[in-house]
Design an enzyme around this catalytic site. Structure first.
Site, PDB file in Angstrom:
ATOM      1  N   SER A  13       0.853  -1.189   0.000  1.00  0.00           N
ATOM      2  CA  SER A  13       0.000   0.000   0.000  1.00  0.00           C
ATOM      3  C   SER A  13       0.893   1.245   0.000  1.00  0.00           C
ATOM      4  O   SER A  13       2.120   1.130   0.028  1.00  0.00           O
ATOM      5  CB  SER A  13      -0.906  -0.020   1.231  1.00  0.00           C
ATOM      6  N   ASP A 148      -5.977  -8.897   0.066  1.00  0.00           N
ATOM      7  CA  ASP A 148      -6.584  -8.639   1.380  1.00  0.00           C
ATOM      8  C   ASP A 148      -7.911  -9.402   1.470  1.00  0.00           C
ATOM      9  O   ASP A 148      -8.695  -9.389   0.512  1.00  0.00           O
ATOM     10  CB  ASP A 148      -6.936  -7.145   1.552  1.00  0.00           C
ATOM     11  N   THR A 189      10.584  -7.341 -10.801  1.00  0.00           N
ATOM     12  CA  THR A 189       9.199  -7.463 -11.287  1.00  0.00           C
ATOM     13  C   THR A 189       8.416  -8.595 -10.613  1.00  0.00           C
ATOM     14  O   THR A 189       7.215  -8.705 -10.803  1.00  0.00           O
ATOM     15  CB  THR A 189       9.171  -7.740 -12.812  1.00  0.00           C
ATOM     16  N   CYS A 380     -11.101  25.666  12.482  1.00  0.00           N
ATOM     17  CA  CYS A 380     -11.989  24.898  13.346  1.00  0.00           C
ATOM     18  C   CYS A 380     -11.472  24.902  14.789  1.00  0.00           C
ATOM     19  O   CYS A 380     -11.631  25.907  15.469  1.00  0.00           O
ATOM     20  CB  CYS A 380     -12.183  23.493  12.795  1.00  0.00           C
ATOM     21  N   MET A 383      -9.798  28.044  15.598  1.00  0.00           N
ATOM     22  CA  MET A 383     -10.592  29.234  15.953  1.00  0.00           C
ATOM     23  C   MET A 383     -10.933  29.160  17.439  1.00  0.00           C
ATOM     24  O   MET A 383     -10.877  30.158  18.155  1.00  0.00           O
ATOM     25  CB  MET A 383     -11.879  29.311  15.124  1.00  0.00           C
ATOM     26  N   HIS A 506     -13.842  24.351   7.623  1.00  0.00           N
ATOM     27  CA  HIS A 506     -12.568  23.849   7.088  1.00  0.00           C
ATOM     28  C   HIS A 506     -12.360  24.333   5.646  1.00  0.00           C
ATOM     29  O   HIS A 506     -12.717  23.627   4.701  1.00  0.00           O
ATOM     30  CB  HIS A 506     -12.558  22.319   7.106  1.00  0.00           C
ATOM     31  N   GLU A 508      -9.751  24.432   3.959  1.00  0.00           N
ATOM     32  CA  GLU A 508      -8.736  23.653   3.243  1.00  0.00           C
ATOM     33  C   GLU A 508      -9.334  22.665   2.249  1.00  0.00           C
ATOM     34  O   GLU A 508      -8.692  22.315   1.257  1.00  0.00           O
ATOM     35  CB  GLU A 508      -7.811  22.927   4.227  1.00  0.00           C
TER      36      GLU A 508
HETATM   37  N1  GLN Z   1     -13.153  19.508  18.621  1.00  0.00           N
HETATM   38  C1  GLN Z   1     -13.761  20.670  18.078  1.00  0.00           C
HETATM   39  C2  GLN Z   1     -15.263  20.492  17.906  1.00  0.00           C
HETATM   40  O1  GLN Z   1     -15.754  19.415  17.883  1.00  0.00           O
HETATM   41  C3  GLN Z   1     -13.101  21.074  16.773  1.00  0.00           C
HETATM   42  C4  GLN Z   1     -13.343  20.106  15.676  1.00  0.00           C
HETATM   43  C5  GLN Z   1     -12.426  20.303  14.489  1.00  0.00           C
HETATM   44  O2  GLN Z   1     -11.395  20.951  14.601  1.00  0.00           O
HETATM   45  N2  GLN Z   1     -12.771  19.718  13.369  1.00  0.00           N
HETATM   46  O3  GLN Z   1     -15.971  21.432  17.777  1.00  0.00           O
END
Ligand code: GLN
Length: 542
Positions: A13, A148, A189, A380, A383, A506, A508
């Site tokens: 993997s 697997d 191979t 998240c 913050m 999030h 990202e």
């Molecule tokens: N643990 C925090 C919550 O549940 C932040 C979650 C996170 O960062 N995705 O609100």
């Protein structure tokens, strides 16, 4: 009739099967073919949402709120599409629905077996995503490695698909690894031969073999694979470890994979247009000035846990013509010595996370950023730690906390939201998926988004506690992104700081190499202007 490409893995993997699938998606898209992608994961968990990052890496969240495998992040970033709940199927989901049907009596007294009941359910789920996406071509990756035990029903299902859908509509690609033996300087191979034998035993003859290796593969090695594995010579494609993952579509296209697929399916031979992608890769590989970012997390020894964050930083840095150097800092080790470790970073990111381990180190990092005027991006949990830190500063007590970490906190600035109270089941019950966020005009957030509203993906249980909003706002906290009813603080920033912005969602997950996310763009833009001693001279730690 839709066309299907099934991708299996052999030998070992972690050979980059997900990146290969995402890259195939990109090269087909560049030929004007509409594609969708699905991942079949053989483990018994219903989804990876309840799995530890140490076991599974990042949990990628789709716009409709599914907690999925991180490979879906590669698919979205490379192909530039948005996937959904049905794009990630696990054995856990398949068995749960078959057993639920049995309990309802749907099988009218029949004996329930892996073949045909489980395999039919797998095929139904593959066809379902084909119908929803209306794509011309479906890429379906089978997780794990051939051999697997858990993977058997999936392989049997995809074997049957060739018969069901017609031989000309199905193609099998097997991704293997060719080990290099240093003593004799040879690429071997034999493991590939064994793994193809294992596939054939199930009844799948691969049409294409993608050979991952760290070293160049000779023509005679390819001949050998073609002969022993009974694959056309041009369909033995070598994929050497590249400098950046974004180069893989270019390598596969050059190796002729796009042409092979189009020919096999009898699709019209439209020219491949990877020019913009190629230009992006050239810029990515060119030497650039660095921007040093400290990423303070609790799973930093396992970088896959922050995959999308790392990619989003890299996309934003590229747009600023910089190379990002991430310093991976373990938040547990930061507590107490933040100054030594953060002294030369130009920006601080605190990403998401769960549970109290390491949180105090993240709070330290937020304090460091606030006091020194270093750009800070909180994602998240990042913050929540920014608000805890600011609360401690404003109220002058360490008693400020989130009830996730201290249920008896006297200043619970972060608390379980009303809808989360009483939720006992862990799986799939967080606030998940896309929600609108109204941007408050005149704030940094509104400026960088350049819009009144943003749609962002969530995955959390806790929220900013409105009982503390007024005193914190009076002291310089700005609620710059709000839910449409104004009740939930989705973005917070500090008024008296050059760039300290954090969000409850999030961002990202929405960043793409060719369209970086505004929050990351704004953050890197501020970080690159931050002059700190040693930033440009620090050793590359990544
Ligand atoms: N643990 C925090 C919550 O549940 C932040 C979650 C996170 O960062 N995705 O609100």
């Amino acid at each position: 009739m839709s066309k299907y490409i099934f991708i299996t893995g052999g030998v070992v993997s972690s050979v980059g099967k997900g990146i290969s699938v995402a890259s195939i998606g990109r090269i087909l898209k560049s030929r004007g073919i509409s594609v969708s992608v699905q991942k079949l994961d053989p483990y018994l968990n219903v989804d990876p949402g309840t799995m530890s990052p140490y076991q599974h890496g990042e949990v990628f969240v789709t716009q409709d709120g599914a907690e999925t495998d991180l490979d879906l992040g590669h698919y979205e970033r490379f192909v530039g599409i948005e996937l959904s709940q049905s794009s990630n199927v696990t054995s856990g989901q398949v068995y749960s629905s078959v057993i639920a049907q049995e309990r309802r009596g749907d099988f009218l007294g029949g004996t329930i077996q892996v073949v045909p009941h489980v395999t039919n359910e797998i095929k139904r789920r593959i066809r379902e995503v084909t119908e929803i996406s209306r794509a011309d071509l479906m890429l379906v990756e089978v997780g794990g490695t051939v051999g697997d035990i858990e993977g058997q029903p999936f392989l049997e299902a995809i074997r049957q698909m060739r018969k069901d859908e017609g031989r000309d509509n199905v193609l099998y690609i097997h991704v293997t690894f060719l080990p290099h033996i240093a003593a004799t300087d040879e690429v071997k191979t034999k493991p590939t031969q064994h793994s193809v034998n294992e596939l054939r035993r199930i009844g799948i003859q691969p049409d294409v073999i993608l050979c991952r290796s760290d070293k160049e593969i000779s023509e005679s090695t390819k001949d050998k694979i073609a002969l022993f594995c009974d694959v056309d010579r041009e369909a033995v494609i070598s994929l050497i470890t590249s400098e950046t993952i974004y180069e893989v579509p270019l390598l596969l296209e050059e190796a002729g994979l796009g042409e092979i697929i189009v020919d096999r399916f009898g699709l019209s031979r439209t020219e491949s247009d990877l020019e913009e992608w190629r230009e992006m890769v050239t810029r990515l590989k060119a030497p650039k000035e660095t921007v040093v970012i400290g990423l303070i997390g609790k799973y930093v020894e396992l970088r896959d846990a922050y995959y999308s964050v790392r990619e989003a930083l890299c996309h934003a840095a590229l747009a600023h013509d910089r190379e990002v150097r991430i310093e991976w800092l373990d938040s547990e080790e930061l507590n107490g010595v933040a100054d030594d470790k953060l002294g030369h970073v130009q920006g601080i990111v605190v990403p998401g996370g769960f549970g109290c381990r390491g949180v105090e180190g993240m709070v330290k990092a937020a304090r460091f950023a606030r006091e020194r005027g270093i750009p800070y991006l909180g994602l998240c949990l990042g913050m929540q730690t920014m608000i805890i830190e600011f609360g401690r500063h404003v109220f002058g007590t360490e008693g400020v906390n989130s009830t996730e970490f201290d249920t008896d906190s006297t200043y619970p600035v972060i608390d379980l939201s009303l809808d989360q109270r009483g939720v006992e089941q862990k799986g799939g019950t967080m606030r998940l998926g896309t929600y609108p966020c109204h941007l408050v005009s005149g704030t940094t957030a509104a400026r960088i988004y350049d819009s009144d509203v943003a749609y962002e993906r969530h995955r959390h249980r806790y929220e900013f506690n409105n009982s503390f909003r007024q005193p914190l706002e009076e002291s310089g906290l700005v609620a710059s992104g709000l839910s449409p009813d104004g009740r939930l603080v989705e973005i917070a920033e500090l008024r008296d700081h050059p760039w300290m912005v954090a969000c409850q969602f999030h961002p990202e997950f929405k960043s793409r190499p060719d369209s970086p996310h505004p929050l990351f763009l704004g953050f890197i833009g501020a970080a690159k202007e931050t002059l700190v001693e040693g930033a440009q001279t620090s050793l590359p730690l990544e």
